[in-house]
Design a protein around this motif. Structure first.
Motif, PDB file in Angstrom:
ATOM      1  N   ARG A  98       0.934  -1.047  -0.130  1.00  0.00           N
ATOM      2  CA  ARG A  98       0.000  -0.007  -0.079  1.00  0.00           C
ATOM      3  C   ARG A  98       0.797   1.213  -0.048  1.00  0.00           C
ATOM      4  O   ARG A  98       1.677   1.330   0.877  1.00  0.00           O
ATOM      5  N   LEU A  99       0.755   2.165  -0.696  1.00  0.00           N
ATOM      6  CA  LEU A  99       1.653   3.298  -1.186  1.00  0.00           C
ATOM      7  C   LEU A  99       1.281   4.552  -0.378  1.00  0.00           C
ATOM      8  O   LEU A  99       1.938   5.515  -0.789  1.00  0.00           O
ATOM      9  N   THR A 100       0.033   4.417  -0.064  1.00  0.00           N
ATOM     10  CA  THR A 100      -0.382   5.789   0.565  1.00  0.00           C
ATOM     11  C   THR A 100      -0.978   5.416   2.033  1.00  0.00           C
ATOM     12  O   THR A 100      -1.649   4.410   2.217  1.00  0.00           O
ATOM     13  N   GLU A 101      -0.613   6.174   2.988  1.00  0.00           N
ATOM     14  CA  GLU A 101      -0.991   5.788   4.374  1.00  0.00           C
ATOM     15  C   GLU A 101      -2.413   6.507   4.691  1.00  0.00           C
ATOM     16  O   GLU A 101      -2.860   7.025   3.704  1.00  0.00           O
ATOM     17  N   PRO A 102      -3.138   5.795   5.609  1.00  0.00           N
ATOM     18  CA  PRO A 102      -4.554   6.398   5.879  1.00  0.00           C
ATOM     19  C   PRO A 102      -4.722   7.896   5.725  1.00  0.00           C
ATOM     20  O   PRO A 102      -5.789   8.299   5.381  1.00  0.00           O
ATOM     21  N   GLY A 103      -3.722   8.404   6.347  1.00  0.00           N
ATOM     22  CA  GLY A 103      -3.856   9.899   6.555  1.00  0.00           C
ATOM     23  C   GLY A 103      -3.609  10.737   5.211  1.00  0.00           C
ATOM     24  O   GLY A 103      -3.860  11.920   5.257  1.00  0.00           O
ATOM     25  N   GLY A 104      -3.223   9.755   4.176  1.00  0.00           N
ATOM     26  CA  GLY A 104      -2.998  10.570   2.804  1.00  0.00           C
ATOM     27  C   GLY A 104      -1.648  10.773   2.342  1.00  0.00           C
ATOM     28  O   GLY A 104      -1.402  11.307   1.228  1.00  0.00           O
ATOM     29  N   ARG A 105      -0.668  10.721   3.446  1.00  0.00           N
ATOM     30  CA  ARG A 105       0.648  10.813   3.080  1.00  0.00           C
ATOM     31  C   ARG A 105       1.365   9.548   2.348  1.00  0.00           C
ATOM     32  O   ARG A 105       1.466   8.595   2.914  1.00  0.00           O
ATOM     33  N   PRO A 106       2.217   9.695   1.482  1.00  0.00           N
ATOM     34  CA  PRO A 106       2.740   8.865   0.615  1.00  0.00           C
ATOM     35  C   PRO A 106       3.638   7.823   1.435  1.00  0.00           C
ATOM     36  O   PRO A 106       4.525   8.630   2.390  1.00  0.00           O
ATOM     37  N   VAL A 107       3.809   6.635   1.221  1.00  0.00           N
ATOM     38  CA  VAL A 107       4.580   5.874   2.319  1.00  0.00           C
ATOM     39  C   VAL A 107       6.139   6.009   1.450  1.00  0.00           C
ATOM     40  O   VAL A 107       6.378   5.675   0.343  1.00  0.00           O
ATOM     41  N   PRO A 108       7.113   5.777   2.109  1.00  0.00           N
ATOM     42  CA  PRO A 108       8.526   5.971   1.630  1.00  0.00           C
ATOM     43  C   PRO A 108       8.804   4.805   0.962  1.00  0.00           C
ATOM     44  O   PRO A 108       8.318   3.624   1.155  1.00  0.00           O
ATOM     45  N   ILE A 109       9.502   4.935  -0.437  1.00  0.00           N
ATOM     46  CA  ILE A 109       9.700   3.936  -1.238  1.00  0.00           C
ATOM     47  C   ILE A 109      10.441   2.778  -0.573  1.00  0.00           C
ATOM     48  O   ILE A 109      10.104   1.644  -0.732  1.00  0.00           O
ATOM     49  N   GLY A 110      11.596   3.259   0.389  1.00  0.00           N
ATOM     50  CA  GLY A 110      12.493   2.175   0.924  1.00  0.00           C
ATOM     51  C   GLY A 110      11.524   1.213   1.888  1.00  0.00           C
ATOM     52  O   GLY A 110      11.713   0.033   2.023  1.00  0.00           O
ATOM     53  N   ARG A 111      10.563   1.872   2.554  1.00  0.00           N
ATOM     54  CA  ARG A 111       9.776   0.953   3.443  1.00  0.00           C
ATOM     55  C   ARG A 111       8.981  -0.007   2.578  1.00  0.00           C
ATOM     56  O   ARG A 111       8.816  -1.026   2.913  1.00  0.00           O
ATOM     57  N   ILE A 112       8.205   0.353   1.435  1.00  0.00           N
ATOM     58  CA  ILE A 112       7.663  -0.329   0.610  1.00  0.00           C
ATOM     59  C   ILE A 112       8.599  -1.504   0.145  1.00  0.00           C
ATOM     60  O   ILE A 112       8.340  -2.683   0.239  1.00  0.00           O
ATOM     61  N   ALA A 113       9.766  -1.243  -0.429  1.00  0.00           N
ATOM     62  CA  ALA A 113      10.745  -2.127  -0.958  1.00  0.00           C
ATOM     63  C   ALA A 113      10.914  -3.226   0.265  1.00  0.00           C
ATOM     64  O   ALA A 113      11.094  -4.456  -0.118  1.00  0.00           O
ATOM     65  N   ARG A 114      11.117  -2.634   1.227  1.00  0.00           N
ATOM     66  CA  ARG A 114      11.658  -3.555   2.342  1.00  0.00           C
ATOM     67  C   ARG A 114      10.549  -4.773   2.907  1.00  0.00           C
ATOM     68  O   ARG A 114      10.679  -5.858   3.205  1.00  0.00           O
ATOM     69  N   ASP A 115       9.232  -3.936   2.661  1.00  0.00           N
ATOM     70  CA  ASP A 115       7.946  -5.045   3.133  1.00  0.00           C
ATOM     71  C   ASP A 115       7.966  -6.023   1.887  1.00  0.00           C
ATOM     72  O   ASP A 115       7.601  -7.222   2.007  1.00  0.00           O
ATOM     73  N   LEU A 116       7.977  -5.649   0.684  1.00  0.00           N
ATOM     74  CA  LEU A 116       8.256  -6.364  -0.414  1.00  0.00           C
ATOM     75  C   LEU A 116       9.352  -7.593  -0.442  1.00  0.00           C
ATOM     76  O   LEU A 116       8.791  -8.867  -0.687  1.00  0.00           O
ATOM     77  N   LEU A 117      10.616  -7.226  -0.041  1.00  0.00           N
ATOM     78  CA  LEU A 117      11.633  -7.965   0.375  1.00  0.00           C
ATOM     79  C   LEU A 117      11.210  -9.021   1.403  1.00  0.00           C
ATOM     80  O   LEU A 117      11.428 -10.283   1.099  1.00  0.00           O
ATOM     81  N   GLY A 118      10.664  -8.530   2.370  1.00  0.00           N
ATOM     82  CA  GLY A 118      10.252  -9.356   3.460  1.00  0.00           C
ATOM     83  C   GLY A 118       9.251 -10.390   3.004  1.00  0.00           C
ATOM     84  O   GLY A 118       9.376 -11.734   3.468  1.00  0.00           O
ATOM     85  N   ALA A 119       8.220 -10.034   2.021  1.00  0.00           N
ATOM     86  CA  ALA A 119       7.283 -11.059   1.707  1.00  0.00           C
ATOM     87  C   ALA A 119       8.050 -12.161   0.676  1.00  0.00           C
ATOM     88  O   ALA A 119       7.433 -13.215   0.818  1.00  0.00           O
ATOM     89  N   LEU A 120       9.157 -11.634   0.099  1.00  0.00           N
ATOM     90  CA  LEU A 120       9.823 -12.634  -0.754  1.00  0.00           C
ATOM     91  C   LEU A 120      10.715 -13.441   0.122  1.00  0.00           C
ATOM     92  O   LEU A 120      11.220 -14.599  -0.264  1.00  0.00           O
ATOM     93  N   GLY A 121      10.792 -13.194   1.509  1.00  0.00           N
ATOM     94  CA  GLY A 121      11.761 -14.040   2.286  1.00  0.00           C
ATOM     95  C   GLY A 121      13.273 -13.625   2.107  1.00  0.00           C
ATOM     96  O   GLY A 121      14.139 -14.418   2.535  1.00  0.00           O
TER      97      GLY A 121
END
Length: 721
Positions: A98-121
């Protein structure tokens, strides 16, 4: 279609509600959008610009679903993903972000990439920047055939950084508009549902009796809702909660309300009607749900926000699901978790600010954080031994806060981790609840370390330590600032960024001295010595170790003195300063002897013999080795004994006594063979694996273990008061 396919709720409160209730909408009950689904499917195989120019596609294809919040873009994306996975087109699975927080602020790209890497193990290095993380994500997706679902994209830059360099991957994006800047993307724009699909969707929430009896009124209601799925869900939920109300009555009520010019006008009108019609306690709870971190809520969070019991909160959440106000989040054998739809969160913030006093909102937020801290402490306590003080304290907690087992606690931690991390960030950003924020961060760090281990939890611990640092600098808390800087520097050093860690160690030293804390001061001094040792700067390393040693000597801490003498001797030996190294190792041996630590004494003697050998004193080295061997046998440390036997054999070889050397080497091999048989490990045969005594050449790093060269600072926990 709805914002997300709604799963079947499993309410456990039927006995408390004798009147019949309509069930929640069935899982995967998707209606309409056949044309859009076909467009998206055809767009996968559409000839792209690279193909037209005769080049092979360099990156994965990007599909875009564009529409206003509440238009059903998430539900369409989920249905498309479900069909593609069911068809076996993407065997390597689906990654969601999810690329946007509930308050409408964009999620930092690094945090998204880290979460996706975690999903890949794939373990991402702690503290890595955005470029490193996105590069690691692209490398992890190379050779895979996976589907990335990126929801609520704020701009093209977010998406572009996450597109894999693998043509067989597919990226499906939902957004409020076009992604200008990404070539070859043709948006699938969503409007309202067609009338037939809209009526069928309304029936899922309201039931079929009233819709079948008055189809014209149902069509009129669909028109008032502009056939928007989110508005239809709220309208159907309103009807389901009022069995005596007619469809025509609801359509008339909406028609009589003032028109809204805003794009979300139909949804806003239905929402206002639903909100005004709700009982006051339920309406208040719904407004307070906007405080839930990451928009995720469970019975405990709802209970803390509203100040009610957990069972009453669970009943209210079940009702919200039936009314289309909440969406269930799939979890594996954990307590039910729900998500506030992104289209409703902005509509609730206005009534929250208008109807709730700021002090009451702050109190609700504080209750939520306090409950979360207690849950995290309970989660950590499950890993403690039976009969320990933590387990005894756990037994005294209310049943709702206890976990059945450590496995159940770990599952809860995994399922709630995004919300827990968001809660920590929001608590620190708030600025008015810093004491609670520090307690929350400390409890979360301890729970993660207990269940995952310090190394595996490092990617999550890094931002937590950064949050502690933010609070400490804002409140001028020298002790917490020193602890946070040391923890961050340790993680940097562990990730191979030793040069970046050194300035943090120095800043931590200044903060520790300002706090007059000898523990943190000593740790910072030792860490600086270890950092320069890692970089091969023996002079500076010896200087910092010497300062740390002076501090320990002034405090009479004999065990720390012994360890630091060993570290200093190791660095001096690496620099070729044999006389100084010999004095340091002898001092270490004397300290271990006073401590009655036979194993440490034997190790220090073995290192003394090593230095004597390199200094050209083989006879002295032989005598010291024999003394070390006797001490190792007295300590009953067979691994250390084997390593000393090998050291002794090397010394005898240099004295041209080959027969005696072969005897000692054979004895060492017998010990190693016995250790292999006992441990069932074929790797025990190497000297470095069985014993900390070094066998390297001058200038090499001796494998002297934690007493001589390891950095102990990674074991330090966040301190909070």
């Amino acid at each position: 279609m709805t914002e997300q396919a709604v799963q079947t709720a499993q309410p456990s409160t039927a006995a408390r509600h004798p009147s019949p209730r309509p069930p929640a909408p069935a899982a995967h009950a998707f209606v309409g959008r056949a044309r859009e689904l076909e467009e998206l499917r055809a767009d996968i195989a559409r000839t792209g610009l690279d193909t037209l120019s005769g080049r092979k596609a360099a990156r994965g294809r990007v599909l875009l679903i564009a529409g206003r919040p509440g238009s059903g873009r998430t539900a369409l994306a989920e249905e498309f993903v479900r069909r593609r996975v069911a068809a076996g087109e993407y065997p390597d699975g689906v990654l969601r972000g999810r690329l946007t927080e509930p308050g409408g602020r964009p999620v930092p790209i690094g945090r998204i990439a880290r979460d996706l890497l975690g999903a890949l193990g794939v373990a991402a290095p702690p503290g890595a920047d955005d470029d490193e993380l996105t590069a690691a994500l692209r490398a992890a997706l190379a050779g895979r055939r996976a589907l990335l679902l990126l929801e609520d994209a704020a701009d093209a830059e977010q998406v572009d950084a996450l597109i894999p360099d693998e043509p067989r991957c597919l990226v499906l994006v939902t957004s409020g508009g076009p992604l200008t800047g990404i070539p070859d993307v043709r948006p699938c724009t969503l409007g309202g549902l067609d009338v037939r699909a809209a009526v069928a969707f309304l029936t899922r929430y309201a039931g079929d009796t009233r819709i079948t009896c008055d189809p014209r009124a149902a069509e009129a209601l669909v028109e008032e809702c502009a056939a928007q799925p989110a508005a239809l869900a709220l309208a159907g939920g309103w009807l389901a909660a009022r069995p005596k109300a007619s469809v025509a009555d609801l359509a008339r009520r909406l028609r009589d309300r003032p028109p809204r010019i805003a794009p979300e006008g139909p949804l806003l009108r239905v929402f206002e009607l639903v909100h005004e019609s709700m009982p006051q306690p339920a309406a208040r709870l719904l407004r307070l749900l906007t405080l839930a971190p990451a928009g995720h809520v469970d019975a405990h969070i709802a209970s803390a926000l509203a100040g009610c019991s957990v069972s009453a909160a669970q009943t209210a959440l079940d009702d919200f699901v039936r009314q289309g106000l909440l969406r269930p989040v799939p979890t594996e054998r954990a307590a039910p978790l729900y998500r506030l739809p992104g289209c409703l969160a902005p509509l609730l913030r206005g009534p929250l600010a208008e109807l709730e006093r700021p002090a009451e909102v702050q109190l609700a937020r504080a209750r939520m954080l306090e409950r979360t801290v207690r849950q995290l402490r309970s989660c950590w306590a499950t890993t403690e031994p039976v009969g320990s003080p933590a387990r005894k304290k756990l037994a005294g907690l209310p049943r709702a806060l206890r976990f059945a087992s450590a496995g159940a606690a770990a599952q809860w931690l995994d399922s709630r981790l995004p919300a827990l991390l968001a809660a920590a960030r929001l608590a620190v950003e708030d600025g008015d609840l810093d004491t609670l924020a520090r307690r929350l961060v400390a409890a979360l760090a301890r729970a993660l370390t207990a269940h995952r281990g310090a190394e595996a939890a490092a990617p999550e611990l890094y931002p937590l330590h950064q949050l502690v640092l933010d609070v400490a600098e804002r409140r001028n808390l020298h002790l917490e600032r020193a602890a946070a800087l040391l923890n961050l520097a340790d993680l940097d050093a562990g990730a191979g960024r030793t040069r970046e860690a050194l300035p943090r160690y120095r800043a931590a030293l200044d903060a520790a001295r300002a706090a007059a804390d000898p523990l943190l001061t000593g740790r910072a001094l030792e860490s600086l010595g270890g950092g320069y040792q890692e970089l091969g700067d023996w002079q500076r390393s010896a200087d910092w170790y010497g300062r740390a040693l002076s501090l320990r000597l002034s405090r009479g801490e004999l065990a720390d003195e012994a360890r630091l003498y060993g570290r200093l001797g190791a660095v001096q030996g690496q620099a070729g300063r044999w006389g100084e190294a010999l004095r340091s190792w002898r001092a270490a041996a004397a300290a271990y002897r006073r401590l009655r630590d036979a194993r440490g004494y034997a190790r220090a003697l073995a290192e003394t013999a090593r230095v004597q050998e390199y200094a050209g004193r083989p006879e002295d080295s032989l005598r010291t080795c024999r003394e070390a061997l006797a001490c190792a046998r007295a300590a009953r440390d067979e691994r250390l004994e084997a390593a000393v036997q090998l050291r002794l054999a090397d010394a005898l070889d240099r004295l041209h006594d080959g027969a005696a050397a072969r005897l000692h080497r054979s004895a060492a091999q017998r010990l190693l063979a016995q250790l292999r048989r006992e441990a069932g490990d074929e790797t025990v045969g190497s000297v470095g694996a069985v014993c900390p005594v070094g066998a390297g050449a001058p200038g090499e790093t001796p494998e002297t273990g934690e007493e001589c060269g390891a950095n102990p600072s990674s074991a330090y926990e966040i301190r909070s008061s």
